[in-house]
Design a protein around this motif. Sequence first.
Motif, PDB file in Angstrom:
ATOM      1  N   SER A   1     -22.446  13.468  -5.027  1.00  0.00           N
ATOM      2  CA  SER A   1     -22.179  13.555  -3.481  1.00  0.00           C
ATOM      3  C   SER A   1     -23.456  13.351  -3.007  1.00  0.00           C
ATOM      4  N   THR A   2     -23.752  13.366  -1.561  1.00  0.00           N
ATOM      5  CA  THR A   2     -24.765  13.042  -0.918  1.00  0.00           C
ATOM      6  C   THR A   2     -25.666  14.367  -0.611  1.00  0.00           C
TER       7      THR A   2
ATOM      8  N   THR B   1     -22.597  18.984   1.941  1.00  0.00           N
ATOM      9  CA  THR B   1     -22.046  17.805   2.779  1.00  0.00           C
ATOM     10  C   THR B   1     -20.479  17.645   2.731  1.00  0.00           C
TER      11      THR B   1
ATOM     12  N   GLY C   1     -28.601  11.137  -1.171  1.00  0.00           N
ATOM     13  CA  GLY C   1     -28.084  10.013  -0.324  1.00  0.00           C
ATOM     14  C   GLY C   1     -27.137   9.249  -1.149  1.00  0.00           C
ATOM     15  N   ASN C   2     -26.550   8.371  -0.530  1.00  0.00           N
ATOM     16  CA  ASN C   2     -25.491   7.304  -0.951  1.00  0.00           C
ATOM     17  C   ASN C   2     -26.140   6.440  -2.329  1.00  0.00           C
TER      18      ASN C   2
ATOM     19  N   SER D   1     -26.643   8.288  -5.491  1.00  0.00           N
ATOM     20  CA  SER D   1     -25.370   8.662  -6.211  1.00  0.00           C
ATOM     21  C   SER D   1     -24.929   7.380  -6.462  1.00  0.00           C
TER      22      SER D   1
ATOM     23  N   ASP E   1     -17.673  10.486  -1.684  1.00  0.00           N
ATOM     24  CA  ASP E   1     -18.579   9.956  -0.624  1.00  0.00           C
ATOM     25  C   ASP E   1     -17.834   9.406   0.745  1.00  0.00           C
TER      26      ASP E   1
END
Length: 164
Positions: free
Chosen positions: A54-55, A59, A83-84, A87, A101
């Motif tokens: 996950s981010t 979150t 962050g995206n 991941s 996400d």
Amino acid sequence: MQKLAWDRCATSPTSSACRANTFGVVVKSDSPFKSFRDLLDYAKANPGKMSYGSTGTGTSPHLLMEEVSMKTGVQFLHVPFKGNADSTQALLGDHIMAQSDSSGWGRFVDAGQFRLLVTFGNQRTKHWPAVPTAKDLGFDMVLQFSLRHRRAARPGAASREDPA
């Protein structure tokens, strides 16, 4: 940074922008998980081994999976990233088994690299209508996030009514 002689926001015409994020869980397209149920069955049979990224801790994507865990009794292995992009790279590199996400994974789903297993909106998305929502699968959980921004009209500009 250089100071500009004009204010971009003050000189922009009236406009409205809206962005909505689709939260969901994806796996690589060659994953043995063809459905969210497959993923949950694996997690139930292998407590703590079903890894997802996950981010970050706390979150929305992380908390969604925690809620799934609480509702199903399965134990996931959460791997938080900054962050995206991080991941996504971990999923592409087989370092994690799934990613939770918002729609940053969309282009990978469209390109056939990722498979979208479930979304968490009130209804199925227009872009991926074959993908079930968590509600479709019997989970009473929805996460939908949207942002609307309206800028003020510049002095003397014709104003239009925003239909939204």
